[in-house]
Design a protein around this motif. Structure first.
Motif, PDB file in Angstrom:
ATOM      1  N   LYS A 148       0.936  -1.253  -0.137  1.00  0.00           N
ATOM      2  CA  LYS A 148      -0.125  -0.182   0.202  1.00  0.00           C
ATOM      3  C   LYS A 148       0.878   1.284  -0.023  1.00  0.00           C
ATOM      4  CE  LYS A 148      -2.406  -1.179   3.663  1.00  0.00           C
ATOM      5  NZ  LYS A 148      -3.605  -1.361   4.631  1.00  0.00           N
ATOM      6  N   LEU A 152       2.235   1.850  -3.446  1.00  0.00           N
ATOM      7  CA  LEU A 152       1.174   2.227  -4.134  1.00  0.00           C
ATOM      8  C   LEU A 152       1.119   3.766  -3.980  1.00  0.00           C
ATOM      9  CD1 LEU A 152      -1.438  -0.427  -4.146  1.00  0.00           C
ATOM     10  CD2 LEU A 152      -0.045   0.325  -6.164  1.00  0.00           C
ATOM     11  N   ARG A 211      -9.107   4.910  -9.360  1.00  0.00           N
ATOM     12  CA  ARG A 211      -8.073   4.448  -9.869  1.00  0.00           C
ATOM     13  C   ARG A 211      -6.858   4.467  -9.115  1.00  0.00           C
ATOM     14  NH1 ARG A 211      -4.015   6.914 -12.465  1.00  0.00           N
ATOM     15  NH2 ARG A 211      -4.525   8.915 -11.754  1.00  0.00           N
ATOM     16  N   ILE A 234      -7.039  -0.287  -5.205  1.00  0.00           N
ATOM     17  CA  ILE A 234      -6.315  -1.285  -4.938  1.00  0.00           C
ATOM     18  C   ILE A 234      -5.951  -1.206  -3.613  1.00  0.00           C
ATOM     19  CG2 ILE A 234      -4.206  -2.648  -5.202  1.00  0.00           C
ATOM     20  CD1 ILE A 234      -3.916  -1.721  -8.060  1.00  0.00           C
ATOM     21  N   SER A 280      -8.913  -2.376  -1.660  1.00  0.00           N
ATOM     22  CA  SER A 280      -9.440  -3.842  -1.846  1.00  0.00           C
ATOM     23  C   SER A 280      -8.294  -4.609  -1.037  1.00  0.00           C
ATOM     24  CB  SER A 280      -9.251  -4.041  -3.157  1.00  0.00           C
ATOM     25  OG  SER A 280      -9.678  -3.372  -4.193  1.00  0.00           O
ATOM     26  N   LEU A 281      -7.286  -4.044  -0.867  1.00  0.00           N
ATOM     27  CA  LEU A 281      -6.305  -5.035   0.084  1.00  0.00           C
ATOM     28  C   LEU A 281      -6.722  -4.885   1.336  1.00  0.00           C
ATOM     29  CD1 LEU A 281      -2.792  -3.873  -1.526  1.00  0.00           C
ATOM     30  CD2 LEU A 281      -3.856  -6.271  -1.651  1.00  0.00           C
ATOM     31  N   ALA A 286     -14.217  -3.312  -4.934  1.00  0.00           N
ATOM     32  CA  ALA A 286     -12.968  -3.663  -4.820  1.00  0.00           C
ATOM     33  C   ALA A 286     -12.418  -4.884  -5.717  1.00  0.00           C
ATOM     34  CB  ALA A 286     -13.169  -4.644  -3.031  1.00  0.00           C
ATOM     35  N   PHE A 287     -11.303  -4.637  -6.283  1.00  0.00           N
ATOM     36  CA  PHE A 287     -10.800  -5.470  -7.396  1.00  0.00           C
ATOM     37  C   PHE A 287     -11.766  -5.670  -8.608  1.00  0.00           C
ATOM     38  CE2 PHE A 287      -9.181  -7.547  -3.570  1.00  0.00           C
ATOM     39  CZ  PHE A 287      -7.456  -7.284  -3.854  1.00  0.00           C
TER      40      PHE A 287
END
Length: 396
Positions: free
Chosen positions: A83, A86, A260, A264, A267-268, A366-367
């Motif tokens: 994370k 990212l 965008r 992720i 989602s993680l 999520a995803f």
């Protein structure tokens, strides 16, 4: 200084900056060379510690409790490291997003709405930080208790080096150093966890502000009818409605950017919270003689994970809910009182287009599969308990 979105973003970005995670300020203050060296050194230490945690989980020789802790913490810290990576990867996009979110609708922001927005951010992040550090401090207290009462080595985060059976002064010094590093490492980790939450809260209140804008132009329209003819009042209303539609399109663009950039990461978080909560609940259930500090440590850890998950899913769901109210706010702006114009610029056509756009559900996923919403939080909580119950039943 009056409250505003820009002030809130600047306040949070200053925390991110002082935590060593970089400069994400709206005004883009340039990072000094000394600051970059400090960031490089601190993150190198974090990476080395997490690398040693992974070695401990894969090939380390530890008792059962420490071995399970090594697996759990290596998984958690690996996800958090992803994370943080990212966040750095999207740094330029986040700076641009901060600038746009600070500027959009800045002239129609209401002080009462901004104060509610700030309180939600401060209380949410403050309570999350409190639960995290209560858990970390309880880990230190429990490890210290074991050292005094049971004579075991001081262990919080379990690393491959030093060895569990090494009781030398140097080994103890490294263990304490890794614990202090863990405490400090949580500052940029919390920044990475909370950055999506801050943007979700701000975006939800942007939709609240836009709904209030339509309510305000409706009241102004009826007041204008008292002092001017219908055609002049309708012309003003039409221009204001056009502006509202353009603002809505801008908010939709910003919502897509948030998804965008932070999709992720959120989602993680769903995966991390549910999986680790199962492990912690199993540990709690399978330890019938757990002492007070150990139980407090586990409860606060589970609480912090679920609270972070709730902050992500509830605020993502709040965006969906607030965006769904916009079409009604547009429809009741007062267009039906206006005289019909025999052209395509009639206010009825404009409102029809605006309402059609606003009725499209704004749902973060999520995803790209699972909705980030209130119902998803309930589903994840139920699924976590179901998995825990199955494993617990098999073990007993």
């Amino acid at each position: 200084m009056s409250p505003s979105t820009k002030r809130l973003l600047t306040f949070f970005c200053k925390y991110v900056y002082y935590a060593g995670a970089g400069d994400f300020l709206c005004n883009g203050v340039k990072e000094s060379k000394i600051y970059r060296i400090y960031t490089l050194i601190s993150f190198s230490v974090y990476f080395i510690m997490i690398f040693l945690e992974n070695l401990a989980a894969l090939i380390g020789d530890f008792p059962e409790v420490e071995g399970k802790s090594a697996v759990m913490f290596s998984a958690i810290h690996d996800i958090i490291l992803i994370k943080m990576f990212l966040i750095f990867y999207y740094k330029s996009s986040i700076i641009k997003l901060n600038n746009e979110m600070a500027l959009v609708m800045s002239d129609i922001e209401e002080e009462s709405v901004i104060k509610r927005q700030q309180n939600k951010v401060l209380w949410g992040i403050g309570l999350y930080v409190l639960t995290v550090y209560l858990s970390l401090i309880s880990y230190g207290v429990e490890s210290l208790r074991k050292v005094i009462v049971e004579g075991t080595p001081f262990y919080t985060v379990v690393t491959y080096f030093p060895s569990y059976y090494d009781n030398s002064f140097m080994a103890s010094t490294f263990r304490v150093f890794f614990y202090m590093t863990w405490l400090y490492m949580m500052l940029p980790m919390i920044a990475a966890d909370c950055m999506p939450i801050v943007h979700l809260i701000i975006m939800a209140y942007k939709f609240v502000t836009l709904c209030n804008y339509y309510d305000r132009i409706r009241r102004n329209f009826y007041n204008n009818l008292k002092i001017m003819n219908n055609q002049s009042a309708a012309r003003i209303l039409k221009l204001q409605c056009l502006r509202g539609i353009l603002l809505h399109q801008k908010l939709m663009f910003l919502a897509e950017e948030i998804h965008r950039i932070f999709g992720i990461i959120m989602s993680l978080q769903v995966c991390e919270s549910s999986a680790v909560a199962v492990l912690l609940l199993l540990r709690l259930a399978l330890s019938p003689h757990m002492n007070l500090t150990n139980a407090f440590m586990t409860y606060t850890f589970v609480g912090s994970l679920f609270f972070l998950l709730a902050l992500n899913l509830w605020n993502a769901g709040e965006i969906t809910y607030q965006a769904s109210l916009l079409s009604n706010a547009m429809f009741y702006c007062g267009w039906h009182v206006c005289e019909m114009e025999p052209t395509h610029n009639d206010i009825r056509c404009i409102i029809l287009i605006g309402c059609a756009q606003a009725q499209k559900p704004l749902i973060l996923k999520a995803f790209g599969i699972q909705d980030l919403s209130y119902s998803t939080f309930v589903s994840v909580a139920r699924m976590t308990y179901s998995v825990f119950a199955v494993f617990y039943q098999r073990r007993t």
